[in-house]
Design an enzyme around this catalytic site. Structure first.
Site, PDB file in Angstrom:
ATOM      1  N   ASN A 118       8.350  -1.645  15.757  1.00 54.06           N
ATOM      2  CA  ASN A 118       7.079  -1.332  15.315  1.00 54.06           C
ATOM      3  C   ASN A 118       5.918  -1.881  16.125  1.00 54.06           C
ATOM      4  OD1 ASN A 118       4.334  -1.455  14.020  1.00 54.06           O
ATOM      5  ND2 ASN A 118       5.574  -0.980  12.070  1.00 54.06           N
ATOM      6  N   HIS A 136       1.071  -3.923  15.723  1.00 51.49           N
ATOM      7  CA  HIS A 136       0.201  -4.862  16.183  1.00 51.49           C
ATOM      8  C   HIS A 136      -0.238  -5.236  17.781  1.00 51.49           C
ATOM      9  CE1 HIS A 136      -0.261  -5.321  12.217  1.00 51.49           C
ATOM     10  NE2 HIS A 136       1.218  -5.362  11.810  1.00 51.49           N
ATOM     11  N   HIS A 154       2.474   3.152  12.711  1.00 52.39           N
ATOM     12  CA  HIS A 154       1.799   3.405  11.020  1.00 52.39           C
ATOM     13  C   HIS A 154       0.380   3.920  11.450  1.00 52.39           C
ATOM     14  CE1 HIS A 154       0.884   2.047   6.877  1.00 52.39           C
ATOM     15  NE2 HIS A 154       0.254   3.301   6.982  1.00 52.39           N
ATOM     16  N   ARG A 205      -2.788   4.154   9.914  1.00 58.99           N
ATOM     17  CA  ARG A 205      -3.316   4.061   8.650  1.00 58.99           C
ATOM     18  C   ARG A 205      -4.618   4.828   8.545  1.00 58.99           C
ATOM     19  NH1 ARG A 205      -1.557  -1.126   6.077  1.00 58.99           N
ATOM     20  NH2 ARG A 205      -3.136  -0.607   4.677  1.00 58.99           N
ATOM     21  N   ARG A 228      -6.915   1.077  11.469  1.00 58.12           N
ATOM     22  CA  ARG A 228      -7.300  -0.459  11.879  1.00 58.12           C
ATOM     23  C   ARG A 228      -6.371  -1.024  13.215  1.00 58.12           C
ATOM     24  NH1 ARG A 228      -4.527  -3.670   6.875  1.00 58.12           N
ATOM     25  NH2 ARG A 228      -6.086  -2.215   5.856  1.00 58.12           N
ATOM     26  N   GLU A 237       4.743   6.453  10.572  1.00 56.99           N
ATOM     27  CA  GLU A 237       4.603   5.809   8.974  1.00 56.99           C
ATOM     28  C   GLU A 237       3.199   6.429   8.618  1.00 56.99           C
ATOM     29  OE1 GLU A 237       4.575   1.649   8.981  1.00 56.99           O
ATOM     30  OE2 GLU A 237       6.881   1.501   9.190  1.00 56.99           O
ATOM     31  N   THR A 284       1.257  -3.211   4.424  1.00 58.48           N
ATOM     32  CA  THR A 284       2.000  -2.576   3.216  1.00 58.48           C
ATOM     33  C   THR A 284       2.450  -3.564   2.093  1.00 58.48           C
ATOM     34  OG1 THR A 284       2.275  -0.986   4.811  1.00 58.48           O
ATOM     35  CG2 THR A 284       3.021  -0.738   2.674  1.00 58.48           C
ATOM     36  N   GLU A 301      13.616   3.806   2.812  1.00 60.10           N
ATOM     37  CA  GLU A 301      13.553   2.217   3.497  1.00 60.10           C
ATOM     38  C   GLU A 301      13.141   1.451   2.461  1.00 60.10           C
ATOM     39  OE1 GLU A 301      11.595   2.067   7.166  1.00 60.10           O
ATOM     40  OE2 GLU A 301      11.115   0.102   6.987  1.00 60.10           O
ATOM     41  N   HIS A 317      10.166  -4.945   6.763  1.00 60.51           N
ATOM     42  CA  HIS A 317       8.799  -5.386   6.604  1.00 60.51           C
ATOM     43  C   HIS A 317       9.309  -6.977   6.618  1.00 60.51           C
ATOM     44  CE1 HIS A 317       4.924  -6.127   5.121  1.00 60.51           C
ATOM     45  NE2 HIS A 317       4.695  -4.981   5.263  1.00 60.51           N
TER      46      HIS A 317
HETATM   47  N1  PXP Z   1       8.852  -0.735   7.658  1.00 64.56           N
HETATM   48  C1  PXP Z   1       7.743  -0.066   6.961  1.00 64.56           C
HETATM   49  C2  PXP Z   1       7.588   0.870   6.040  1.00 64.56           C
HETATM   50  C3  PXP Z   1       6.474  -0.848   7.136  1.00 64.56           C
HETATM   51  O1  PXP Z   1       5.022  -0.288   6.795  1.00 64.56           O
HETATM   52  C4  PXP Z   1       6.221  -1.697   8.231  1.00 64.56           C
HETATM   53  C5  PXP Z   1       5.013  -2.381   8.384  1.00 64.56           C
HETATM   54  O2  PXP Z   1       4.080  -1.623   8.995  1.00 64.56           O
HETATM   55  C6  PXP Z   1       7.553  -2.517   8.782  1.00 64.56           C
HETATM   56  C7  PXP Z   1       8.716  -1.534   8.307  1.00 64.56           C
HETATM   57  C8  PXP Z   1       7.484  -3.348   9.707  1.00 64.56           C
HETATM   58  O3  PXP Z   1       7.003  -4.588   9.050  1.00 64.56           O
HETATM   59  P1  PXP Z   1       6.865  -5.798   9.824  1.00 64.56           P
HETATM   60  O4  PXP Z   1       5.605  -5.517  10.962  1.00 64.56           O
HETATM   61  O5  PXP Z   1       6.422  -6.946   8.994  1.00 64.56           O
HETATM   62  O6  PXP Z   1       8.206  -6.305  10.695  1.00 64.56           O
END
Ligand code: PXP
Length: 250
Positions: free
Chosen positions: A13, A16, A49, A51, A55, A76, A107, A157, A200
Site C-alpha cells: 500500500n 503514505h 486508497h 479517500r 488526504r 480501496e 480505517t 480482507e 492493517h
Molecule cells: N488493507 C486495508 C483494507 C486498508 O484499509 C489498509 C490501510 O489503508 C491496509 C490494508 C494497510 O494498512 P497499513 O497501512 O496499516 O499496513
C-alpha cells in the site's frame, strides 16, 4: 479444505508516500515511483486508497498507477457513488470496499455488511460485472463473513488492526485471543468459498502468525513499510517483509 494453498501474495500500500508528498503540497515523493520500486522488490500487487477527502492518494495518482503498473492494482474505496464511478472508469483488477469516516486517522473498523446487505449487493454488482474482483474489508466476525458471502463478494480482507494494536500495547493474552479469532474466521470464510486476505497495521513483528494461516492468500501492508523505508530504503524494507512472510508460510 486444509493445507497450503499456494504462494502468499504481498500487496504493498503506497498511500503514505502520498501523505508525505501532500504534507508540503509538492510533486514528490511520487507514489507511482514507489509502486514501481515495490514491484521490483517483489510486491505482487499495489494497493491504493482513494479517500473521499483525498488526504493522500489523489485522482491523478490512480490514473498514473493504472498506466504504469505491471502488477494488479487493488483499489480501496468507500461504498459511495463517486468511488463506484471512478472504479468503473478504471476497472482495476480488484476493488476493496472499506468503511470510511472523515474524522478517523485510518480505517478504524471493518465494514458493517450484515446491516446493509441489500445496498452493498447492489453496489458491488456493477463492479463485478465490469470484471473487478470485489473484496470486502471486515472484522473477523462470523456474521460479517456470512453476509459478505451472501452479497457474492469474491474476497474478504480480515482487519488485523486490533491484533496489531494489542501486540503493540503488550496485551498478549488478548492479542492471542484475537489471533485465534482471525485464524478461525480465515478458515470459516474459506469454507464458504471466499478468498481470504488480511491486513492493517502489520509489521515485521506481527506478520508471521497471520502469514502462516493456510487460507490467507494475500496480505496488504503499507504504513509500516513506508516508515521502515526511511531507515533502510523501500526495496530492502519490502524484501525483508517478503522474507518474513515466506519463512512463516513454510
Ligand atoms: N488493507 C486495508 C483494507 C486498508 O484499509 C489498509 C490501510 O489503508 C491496509 C490494508 C494497510 O494498512 P497499513 O497501512 O496499516 O499496513
Amino acid at each position: 479444505m486444509t493445507g497450503y494453498l499456494g504462494k502468499l501474495r504481498l500487496g504493498v500500500n503506497i498511500d503514505h508516500v502520498a501523505t508525505v508528498r501532500n504534507a508540503r503540497g509538492s510533486a514528490y515523493p511520487d507514489p507511482v515511483r514507489a509502486a514501481r520500486l515495490a514491484e521490483q522488490a517483489g510486491a505482487d500487487g499495489i494497493t491504493a486508497h482513494l479517500r473521499e477527502d483525498r488526504r493522500h492518494i489523489a485522482d491523478a495518482d490512480i490514473d498514473a498507477l493504472m498506466e504504469a503498473l505491471t502488477v494488479p492494482l487493488n483499489f480501496e474505496m468507500a461504498a459511495t457513488e463517486e468511488m463506484q464511478a471512478i472504479a468503473l472508469r478504471h476497472k482495476p483488477h480488484a476493488v476493496c470496499i472499506v468503511p470510511e469516516k472523515r474524522e478517523e486517522l485510518t480505517t478504524e473498523g471493518g465494514l458493517e455488511v450484515a446491516r446493509q446487505e441489500n445496498r452493498l449487493a447492489h453496489f458491488i454488482k456493477p463492479l463485478r460485472d465490469a470484471g473487478c474482483r470485489v473484496s470486502i474489508f471486515i472484522a473477523a466476525d462470523r456474521a460479517q463473513i456470512e453476509a459478505a458471502a451472501r452479497i457474492r463478494a469474491e474476497v474478504v480482507e480480515l482487519h488485523t488492526g486490533a491484533y496489531c494494536d494489542l501486540h503493540a500495547e503488550g496485551r498478549f493474552e488478548e492479542r492471542d485471543a484475537e489471533l485465534e479469532r482471525l485464524r478461525d474466521m480465515s478458515a470459516y470464510a474459506h469454507s464458504l468459498g471466499l478468498e481470504v486476505h488480511a491486513g492493517h497495521g502489520l509489521t515485521y513483528d506481527t506478520v508471521a502468525p497471520i502469514a502462516a494461516f493456510p487460507e490467507v492468500m494475500e496480505l496488504n501492508i503499507g504504513h509500516f513499510l513506508i516508515g521502515e523505508a526511511i531507515f533502510r530504503g523501500l526495496t530492502p524494507a519490502i524484501a525483508e517483509m517478503r522474507r518474513v512472510m515466506d519463512e512463516a508460510r513454510t
